[in-house]
Design a protein around this motif. Sequence first.
Motif, mmCIF file in Angstrom:
data_model
loop_
_atom_site.group_PDB
_atom_site.id
_atom_site.type_symbol
_atom_site.label_atom_id
_atom_site.label_comp_id
_atom_site.label_asym_id
_atom_site.label_seq_id
_atom_site.Cartn_x
_atom_site.Cartn_y
_atom_site.Cartn_z
ATOM 1 N N TYR A 159 28.569 -2.000 46.436
ATOM 2 C CA TYR A 159 28.224 -3.177 46.036
ATOM 3 C C TYR A 159 29.413 -3.642 45.126
ATOM 4 C CZ TYR A 159 26.609 -6.790 42.871
ATOM 5 O OH TYR A 159 26.554 -7.968 42.241
ATOM 6 N N ARG A 160 30.186 -2.563 44.296
ATOM 7 C CA ARG A 160 31.268 -3.107 43.682
ATOM 8 C C ARG A 160 32.599 -2.169 43.974
ATOM 9 N NH1 ARG A 160 31.299 -5.656 38.785
ATOM 10 N NH2 ARG A 160 33.467 -5.559 37.633
ATOM 11 N N VAL A 161 33.590 -2.684 44.440
ATOM 12 C CA VAL A 161 34.666 -1.872 44.863
ATOM 13 C C VAL A 161 35.235 -0.871 43.562
ATOM 14 C CG1 VAL A 161 36.830 -1.821 46.003
ATOM 15 C CG2 VAL A 161 35.347 -3.700 46.502
ATOM 16 N N GLY A 162 34.261 0.202 43.195
ATOM 17 C CA GLY A 162 34.432 0.729 42.193
ATOM 18 C C GLY A 162 35.795 1.561 41.978
ATOM 19 N N GLU A 163 36.117 2.376 43.239
ATOM 20 C CA GLU A 163 37.341 3.265 43.128
ATOM 21 C C GLU A 163 38.662 2.327 42.753
ATOM 22 O OE1 GLU A 163 36.670 2.392 47.535
ATOM 23 O OE2 GLU A 163 35.404 2.675 45.489
ATOM 24 N N HIS A 164 38.762 1.072 43.090
ATOM 25 C CA HIS A 164 39.798 0.142 42.815
ATOM 26 C C HIS A 164 39.614 -0.591 41.285
ATOM 27 C CE1 HIS A 164 41.201 1.128 46.615
ATOM 28 N NE2 HIS A 164 39.865 0.649 47.125
ATOM 29 N N ALA A 165 38.404 -0.778 40.766
ATOM 30 C CA ALA A 165 38.365 -1.389 39.657
ATOM 31 C C ALA A 165 39.097 -1.169 38.644
ATOM 32 C CB ALA A 165 36.704 -1.739 39.143
ATOM 33 N N ALA A 166 39.213 -0.011 38.031
ATOM 34 C CA ALA A 166 39.933 0.694 37.064
ATOM 35 C C ALA A 166 41.385 0.322 37.210
ATOM 36 C CB ALA A 166 39.605 1.908 36.842
ATOM 37 N N ASN A 167 41.759 0.268 38.261
ATOM 38 C CA ASN A 167 43.310 0.263 38.703
ATOM 39 C C ASN A 167 43.674 -1.318 38.716
ATOM 40 O OD1 ASN A 167 43.718 3.121 39.231
ATOM 41 N ND2 ASN A 167 43.248 2.938 41.271
ATOM 42 N N LEU A 168 42.879 -2.180 38.777
ATOM 43 C CA LEU A 168 43.133 -3.642 38.703
ATOM 44 C C LEU A 168 43.655 -3.756 37.325
ATOM 45 C CD1 LEU A 168 40.346 -4.931 41.106
ATOM 46 C CD2 LEU A 168 42.678 -4.638 41.426
ATOM 47 N N LEU A 169 43.537 -3.189 36.232
ATOM 48 C CA LEU A 169 43.818 -3.375 35.024
ATOM 49 C C LEU A 169 45.413 -3.730 34.955
ATOM 50 C CD1 LEU A 169 41.703 -1.283 32.980
ATOM 51 C CD2 LEU A 169 41.369 -3.833 33.271
ATOM 52 N N ARG A 170 46.207 -3.012 35.808
ATOM 53 C CA ARG A 170 47.490 -2.885 35.995
ATOM 54 C C ARG A 170 48.216 -4.001 36.737
ATOM 55 N NH1 ARG A 170 48.017 3.509 35.930
ATOM 56 N NH2 ARG A 170 47.475 3.706 33.966
ATOM 57 N N TYR A 171 47.333 -4.626 37.545
ATOM 58 C CA TYR A 171 47.522 -5.765 38.540
ATOM 59 C C TYR A 171 48.157 -6.893 37.761
ATOM 60 C CZ TYR A 171 45.872 -3.174 42.696
ATOM 61 O OH TYR A 171 45.864 -2.378 43.460
ATOM 62 N N SER A 172 49.173 -7.942 38.218
ATOM 63 C CA SER A 172 49.378 -8.947 37.669
ATOM 64 C C SER A 172 48.418 -10.168 37.584
ATOM 65 C CB SER A 172 50.683 -9.556 38.296
ATOM 66 O OG SER A 172 51.835 -8.617 37.764
ATOM 67 N N THR A 173 47.940 -10.323 38.863
ATOM 68 C CA THR A 173 46.830 -11.330 39.300
ATOM 69 C C THR A 173 45.481 -10.953 39.582
ATOM 70 O OG1 THR A 173 48.837 -12.274 40.276
ATOM 71 C CG2 THR A 173 46.562 -13.275 40.952
ATOM 72 N N LEU A 174 45.150 -9.956 40.490
ATOM 73 C CA LEU A 174 43.836 -9.436 40.606
ATOM 74 C C LEU A 174 43.199 -8.970 39.203
ATOM 75 C CD1 LEU A 174 43.954 -7.494 44.109
ATOM 76 C CD2 LEU A 174 43.305 -10.092 43.548
ATOM 77 N N ARG A 175 41.789 -9.389 39.265
ATOM 78 C CA ARG A 175 41.103 -8.876 37.930
ATOM 79 C C ARG A 175 39.695 -7.944 38.409
ATOM 80 N NH1 ARG A 175 45.134 -9.370 35.977
ATOM 81 N NH2 ARG A 175 45.636 -10.858 34.345
ATOM 82 N N ASP A 176 39.072 -8.377 39.547
ATOM 83 C CA ASP A 176 38.049 -7.867 39.989
ATOM 84 C C ASP A 176 37.735 -8.179 41.319
ATOM 85 O OD1 ASP A 176 35.596 -6.550 39.514
ATOM 86 O OD2 ASP A 176 34.691 -7.821 38.345
ATOM 87 N N VAL A 177 37.008 -7.232 42.253
ATOM 88 C CA VAL A 177 36.598 -7.260 43.553
ATOM 89 C C VAL A 177 35.154 -7.172 43.709
ATOM 90 C CG1 VAL A 177 36.950 -6.978 46.025
ATOM 91 C CG2 VAL A 177 38.857 -7.139 44.637
ATOM 92 N N VAL A 178 34.105 -8.137 43.818
ATOM 93 C CA VAL A 178 32.815 -7.613 43.814
ATOM 94 C C VAL A 178 32.079 -8.447 45.259
ATOM 95 C CG1 VAL A 178 30.473 -8.485 42.561
ATOM 96 C CG2 VAL A 178 32.623 -8.282 41.450
ATOM 97 N N PHE A 179 31.227 -7.233 45.718
ATOM 98 C CA PHE A 179 30.627 -7.576 46.931
ATOM 99 C C PHE A 179 29.430 -8.345 46.572
ATOM 100 C CE2 PHE A 179 29.254 -7.279 51.015
ATOM 101 C CZ PHE A 179 28.189 -6.408 51.325
ATOM 102 N N GLY A 180 29.143 -9.350 47.546
ATOM 103 C CA GLY A 180 27.862 -10.451 47.088
ATOM 104 C C GLY A 180 27.028 -10.156 48.311
ATOM 105 N N GLY A 181 27.087 -9.110 49.063
ATOM 106 C CA GLY A 181 26.134 -8.797 50.068
ATOM 107 C C GLY A 181 26.390 -9.378 51.595
#
Length: 193
Positions: A129-151
């Motif tokens: 549902y949520r791209v969990g393994e990448h979510a914590a790492n997105l804190l260091r990204y300049s632009t991306l904040r979150d990637v959420v699966f909507g089904g």
Amino acid sequence: MRIRSALTALAIVLAGLVAGAGSGAAASTTATTTSASPYCGITWGSAEKSAGTLSSAPLVDVRTGRHDCYDRVVFEFAGPVDGYSVGYGETWTEGEGLALSPYTAGGALLRVSLRAPAYDDSHVGTVPYRVGEHAANLLRYSTLRDVVFGGSFEGYSTFAVGVRARLPFRAFVLAGPGGHSRIVVDVAHRWQE
């Protein structure tokens, strides 16, 4: 004598105006050229982008990457896929129609609709549902904040990609690895240098 003095003064004023106008025009041209320079040569814009047709090859992986001028989201499929629609705006869950904005981070939301399922032939889901393994790492990204699966519903899969702000982006298809294919979404770090 007075006429000659007046003419001399007028000539000096006109010469100053002409010189000032010339240097002002040069400065104006330079300023316009400099301020309009695209960031890293990026000229993508932020209008909606779409291409391709519906495919039955399932989505098997979602990953992100950081680059010098943009952040990237890669959607990988177990077969040929070329259909997508990506644009800014509210994103809704597939089938149920619930807004995803309350579940995403960032100042803007990219709606990613993939024209392929996120389930296999047995209708078993192929992504979390949520791209969990990448979510914590997105804190260091300049632009991306979150990637959420909507089904995924009737062969379409939806993601909400939270980004820092409405920024230029591009979407395109890559072949491989092997018989797989990838839809890539790049979001620039900023508009201009």
